[in-house]
Design a protein around this motif. Structure first.
Motif, PDB file in Angstrom:
ATOM      1  N   ASP A 160       0.831  -1.210   0.000  1.00  0.00           N
ATOM      2  CA  ASP A 160       0.000   0.000   0.000  1.00  0.00           C
ATOM      3  C   ASP A 160       0.865   1.259   0.000  1.00  0.00           C
ATOM      4  OD1 ASP A 160      -2.118  -1.709   0.089  1.00  0.00           O
ATOM      5  OD2 ASP A 160      -2.650  -1.320   2.186  1.00  0.00           O
ATOM      6  N   GLU A 216       1.765  -7.749   8.731  1.00  0.00           N
ATOM      7  CA  GLU A 216       0.511  -8.043   9.416  1.00  0.00           C
ATOM      8  C   GLU A 216      -0.460  -8.698   8.439  1.00  0.00           C
ATOM      9  OE1 GLU A 216      -1.488  -4.591  10.886  1.00  0.00           O
ATOM     10  OE2 GLU A 216      -3.133  -5.747  11.737  1.00  0.00           O
ATOM     11  N   GLY A 217      -1.176  -9.737   8.878  1.00  0.00           N
ATOM     12  CA  GLY A 217      -2.148 -10.393   8.010  1.00  0.00           C
ATOM     13  C   GLY A 217      -3.151  -9.391   7.455  1.00  0.00           C
ATOM     14  N   GLY A 218      -3.468  -9.494   6.169  1.00  0.00           N
ATOM     15  CA  GLY A 218      -4.397  -8.547   5.563  1.00  0.00           C
ATOM     16  C   GLY A 218      -4.265  -8.573   4.059  1.00  0.00           C
ATOM     17  N   SER A 219      -4.956  -7.665   3.402  1.00  0.00           N
ATOM     18  CA  SER A 219      -4.865  -7.569   1.942  1.00  0.00           C
ATOM     19  C   SER A 219      -4.120  -6.308   1.559  1.00  0.00           C
ATOM     20  CB  SER A 219      -6.265  -7.526   1.328  1.00  0.00           C
ATOM     21  OG  SER A 219      -6.883  -8.764   1.471  1.00  0.00           O
ATOM     22  N   ALA A 249      -2.157  -7.224  -6.281  1.00  0.00           N
ATOM     23  CA  ALA A 249      -3.012  -7.230  -5.103  1.00  0.00           C
ATOM     24  C   ALA A 249      -2.894  -8.592  -4.445  1.00  0.00           C
ATOM     25  CB  ALA A 249      -4.453  -6.959  -5.511  1.00  0.00           C
ATOM     26  N   LEU A 303      -2.944 -11.791   2.386  1.00  0.00           N
ATOM     27  CA  LEU A 303      -2.051 -12.517   3.292  1.00  0.00           C
ATOM     28  C   LEU A 303      -2.863 -12.847   4.535  1.00  0.00           C
ATOM     29  CD1 LEU A 303       1.289 -10.515   3.465  1.00  0.00           C
ATOM     30  CD2 LEU A 303       1.037 -12.867   2.744  1.00  0.00           C
ATOM     31  N   ASN A 329      -7.070   1.338   0.259  1.00  0.00           N
ATOM     32  CA  ASN A 329      -6.984  -0.063  -0.174  1.00  0.00           C
ATOM     33  C   ASN A 329      -7.821  -0.993   0.700  1.00  0.00           C
ATOM     34  OD1 ASN A 329      -5.321   0.764  -2.178  1.00  0.00           O
ATOM     35  ND2 ASN A 329      -3.482  -0.253  -1.434  1.00  0.00           N
ATOM     36  N   GLN A 330      -7.764  -0.764   2.022  1.00  0.00           N
ATOM     37  CA  GLN A 330      -8.519  -1.654   2.906  1.00  0.00           C
ATOM     38  C   GLN A 330     -10.028  -1.556   2.655  1.00  0.00           C
ATOM     39  OE1 GLN A 330      -7.385  -4.049   4.945  1.00  0.00           O
ATOM     40  NE2 GLN A 330      -5.405  -3.517   4.101  1.00  0.00           N
ATOM     41  N   GLU A 351     -11.212  -3.621  -5.936  1.00  0.00           N
ATOM     42  CA  GLU A 351      -9.885  -4.162  -6.246  1.00  0.00           C
ATOM     43  C   GLU A 351      -9.465  -5.244  -5.258  1.00  0.00           C
ATOM     44  OE1 GLU A 351      -7.880  -3.514  -8.882  1.00  0.00           O
ATOM     45  OE2 GLU A 351      -9.543  -2.355  -9.675  1.00  0.00           O
ATOM     46  N   LEU A 352      -9.858  -5.059  -3.996  1.00  0.00           N
ATOM     47  CA  LEU A 352      -9.463  -6.015  -2.953  1.00  0.00           C
ATOM     48  C   LEU A 352     -10.727  -6.513  -2.236  1.00  0.00           C
ATOM     49  CD1 LEU A 352      -6.431  -4.018  -1.499  1.00  0.00           C
ATOM     50  CD2 LEU A 352      -6.272  -6.197  -2.683  1.00  0.00           C
ATOM     51  N   ALA A 364     -11.577  -9.148  -0.870  1.00  0.00           N
ATOM     52  CA  ALA A 364     -11.461  -9.995   0.322  1.00  0.00           C
ATOM     53  C   ALA A 364     -10.795  -9.286   1.490  1.00  0.00           C
ATOM     54  CB  ALA A 364     -10.653 -11.251  -0.026  1.00  0.00           C
ATOM     55  N   ALA A 365     -10.444  -8.006   1.302  1.00  0.00           N
ATOM     56  CA  ALA A 365      -9.636  -7.307   2.314  1.00  0.00           C
ATOM     57  C   ALA A 365     -10.254  -7.389   3.696  1.00  0.00           C
ATOM     58  CB  ALA A 365      -9.440  -5.852   1.901  1.00  0.00           C
ATOM     59  N   GLN A 410      -9.872 -10.682   5.469  1.00  0.00           N
ATOM     60  CA  GLN A 410      -8.529 -11.125   5.831  1.00  0.00           C
ATOM     61  C   GLN A 410      -8.158 -10.700   7.238  1.00  0.00           C
ATOM     62  OE1 GLN A 410      -6.253 -12.976   4.127  1.00  0.00           O
ATOM     63  NE2 GLN A 410      -7.875 -13.385   2.679  1.00  0.00           N
ATOM     64  N   ASN A 411      -8.516  -9.483   7.594  1.00  0.00           N
ATOM     65  CA  ASN A 411      -8.137  -8.971   8.907  1.00  0.00           C
ATOM     66  C   ASN A 411      -9.148  -7.902   9.298  1.00  0.00           C
ATOM     67  OD1 ASN A 411      -7.010  -7.750  11.144  1.00  0.00           O
ATOM     68  ND2 ASN A 411      -4.914  -7.827  10.372  1.00  0.00           N
ATOM     69  N   LEU A 464      -7.816  -4.768  11.088  1.00  0.00           N
ATOM     70  CA  LEU A 464      -7.161  -3.803  10.198  1.00  0.00           C
ATOM     71  C   LEU A 464      -8.220  -3.023   9.413  1.00  0.00           C
ATOM     72  CD1 LEU A 464      -4.582  -2.675   8.854  1.00  0.00           C
ATOM     73  CD2 LEU A 464      -4.582  -4.662   7.347  1.00  0.00           C
TER      74      LEU A 464
END
Lengths: 80, 499
Positions: free
Chosen positions: A25, A39-42, A59, A62, B262-263, B268-269, B271-272, B275-276, B279
């Motif tokens: 990012d 850290e786990g995440g996207s 992209a 994790l 992004n989160q 685009e993401l 599944a973000a 995943q966490n 976060l």
């Protein structure tokens, strides 16, 4: 908050490992060609923009690995 | 019954007679650390602190100090003093103190006093905290002398439960109107004073990043405001009030940080958020504070209360500063090259990571477990105030344990970093050793207040020494650093108890 592992493989056109930073990012997380903790995440994973050859960003999700089984990314050089 | 009615009346009066005073100022383009790029600024508050990671013999030390009134202030201070006492010889052959290697210090409530004091005055000024604060009758200054040795609740009954008075006390005794810019200096640790956002229950830390989120100038903020916000015990004290200046006229911050975008980008993401979720929630909170176009809540004002409500150990800030991918770049990894702690660990620059968690939790005597009478309203209020704090502290501590285990696991692969987790908790005094048991029993009944007696201060100091000197990971660290302390060290205990 879990820690996951990432390995970004990056070589120059001659096949030599390139020393540059891996960005998640847009933030530098550590060097390429080395096991990295994250850290786990996207994330959107990219490489340091100062490199002469820029691969496309990837992209990546994790997470869910409770063992050290790093995600391995292989970056390709974009067409000149 | 009469006491209960009186208490409720006092609470209602206090709840209904406050005038809002806002504590913060807006950022302007002139105050930004960087000039605005064409895409707009995502951050503005300056970060000047840096830990030098180019000396591989230096450990990188992270400290968290819990809440617990002046008992926690005293314990945190005593632990820092012990880090100051231990010296090693660096690569240049010079003597260096462990406290000089503290990179981050995160705190809640009473723990924020020594954290901010260290941040402002540095290790050399730390000795003065005893005279300036710990040995003073602060409750008397706050106007509750008739109820000594009362706890914080005595402030309610004395009618002096105003956070502003506590802030003034901090300024008069400790910080003398100094601002965050006075802590935000090269060579100082990254201090994270944690409060709780009353509206959402989120941790609100006094960091440049969080103040960017509300487009507010942290450098201009009084340190006393941060410490008072971190320790504004609900009901007893009023919340501290802040304007959210995001999107206000003249606010130079006009874009979201990429990690937030992004989160929350489900295209685009997609599944973000799965995943966490933690976060994802952190990103959503930052997005809401920055008044994004599709907010969960639109937040115009922020009201802060005691950071201990959601994380009494200050661990959240510590973990975020250490492992979040958007963590501040406070580590010098080369010539004028600043990166995050995670980057330094990933680059193999951190050989020894030391995490010191200081928990000043008490366990005062009460008659709930000895009385056949059902507990009354005040007893229930006490339980409501303390039990959830203990539960969240325990939960946060578990998260930290998981993180420590994972970092240790990583070391098994990389062989580049050794992790020392040093937990300081009165419950770790040995109940089978009569002197330690006596010490534990004495320290666990010290009330939560802003005044501590000389005798109790001595008990806290004594307990802190016992806890550090018998800690296997502290012993292990001293052995690995080649430090010979003035207390016995057992290589067997250090090896067995610190893996």
């Amino acid at each position: 908050m879990s820690i996951e592992f990432l390995y970004v493989h990056f070589e120059d056109p001659t096949g030599s490992p390139v020393s540059c930073d891996v960005l998640a990012d847009g933030q530098a997380e550590g060097p390429a060609n080395k096991l990295l903790m994250l850290e786990g995440g996207s994330y959107v994973i990219s490489l340091d923009s100062t490199q002469p050859y820029q691969p496309a960003q990837i992209a990546l999700a994790l997470g869910g690995t409770s063992q050290i089984r790093p995600k391995i990314l292989v970056f390709q050089f974009a067409a000149a | 019954m009469q006491t209960t009615r009186w208490a409720l009346a006092a609470l209602l009066v206090l709840a209904g007679c406050s005038t809002t005073k806002f504590e913060n100022s807006q950022l302007t383009a002139a105050s930004c650390a960087t000039k605005s790029p064409p895409a707009g600024l995502a951050s503005c508050n300056a970060e000047r602190r840096s830990f030098d990671a180019t000396h591989e013999e230096r450990p990188l030390i992270l400290v968290a100090i819990s809440g617990g009134g002046v008992r926690a202030s005293a314990l945190g201070w005593a632990i820092l003093e012990q880090l100051k006492e231990q010296k090693y010889t660096n690569a240049a052959g010079e003597s260096r103190r462990l406290i000089d290697d503290v990179a981050v210090i995160s705190s809640a409530s009473g723990g924020s006093v020594p954290a901010a004091y260290l941040g402002l005055y540095g290790p050399d000024g730390l000795d003065n905290l005893e005279h300036d604060f710990l040995s003073q009758d602060n409750m008397q200054t706050l106007g509750s002398e008739t109820l000594r040795p009362g706890t914080w609740f005595s402030l309610v009954f004395s009618g002096n439960g105003r956070t502003d008075q506590v802030r003034e006390l901090f300024d008069e005794r400790l910080f003398h109107d100094k601002r965050f810019r006075d802590m935000n200096r090269e060579g100082r640790p990254y201090v994270i004073l944690n409060a709780t956002d009353m509206a959402s229950g989120e941790v609100f830390s006094f960091t440049p990043q969080r103040f960017d989120d509300i487009c507010s100038n942290l450098d201009n903020e009084r340190i006393s405001v941060g410490v008072a916000s971190s320790s504004a015990v609900p009901v007893v004290l009023e919340p501290m009030a802040f304007h959210n200046y995001s999107k206000a006229d003249g606010c130079p911050i006009t874009t979201m940080p990429q990690w937030v975008t992004n989160q929350l980008d489900t295209k685009e993401l997609p599944a973000a958020r799965f995943q966490n979720v933690e976060l994802y929630k952190r990103a959503r909170y930052a997005y809401d504070l920055r008044k994004g176009s599709n907010p969960f809540r639109t937040r115009d004002y922020i009201y802060l209360v005691d950071g201990g409500l959601v994380d009494n150990l200050g661990i959240h800030g510590l973990i975020e500063a250490t492992t979040a991918h958007y963590a501040p770049e406070i580590v010098n990894v080369g010539k004028k090259d600043r990166r995050s702690i995670l980057y330094a660990m990933n680059a193999g620059l951190v050989r020894k990571l030391v995490v010191v968690i200081v928990n000043a939790r008490s366990d005062p005597v009460n008659d709930i477990y000895t009385s056949p009478d059902r507990p009354g309203l005040l007893a229930m209020l006490g339980a409501v105030a303390s039990d959830p704090i203990d539960a969240t502290s325990s939960s946060m501590n578990s998260q930290l344990r998981v993180l420590m285990d994972e970092l240790k696991k990583a070391d098994q692969v990389t062989h580049s970093m050794k992790v020392y987790d040093i937990e300081v908790d009165f419950d770790l005094l040995d109940p089978n050793e009569p002197k330690q048991k006596e010490l534990r029993d004495a320290v666990k009944i010290i009330p939560t207040s802003w005044t501590i007696s000389a005798a109790n201060l001595a008990v806290v100091e004594k307990a802190s020494r016992q806890l550090m000197q018998h800690n296997p990971c502290f012993q292990n660290l001293l052995l690995d650093m080649g430090i010979t302390p003035d207390f016995p060290v057992s290589p067997e205990l250090a090896a067995a108890g610190c893996q």
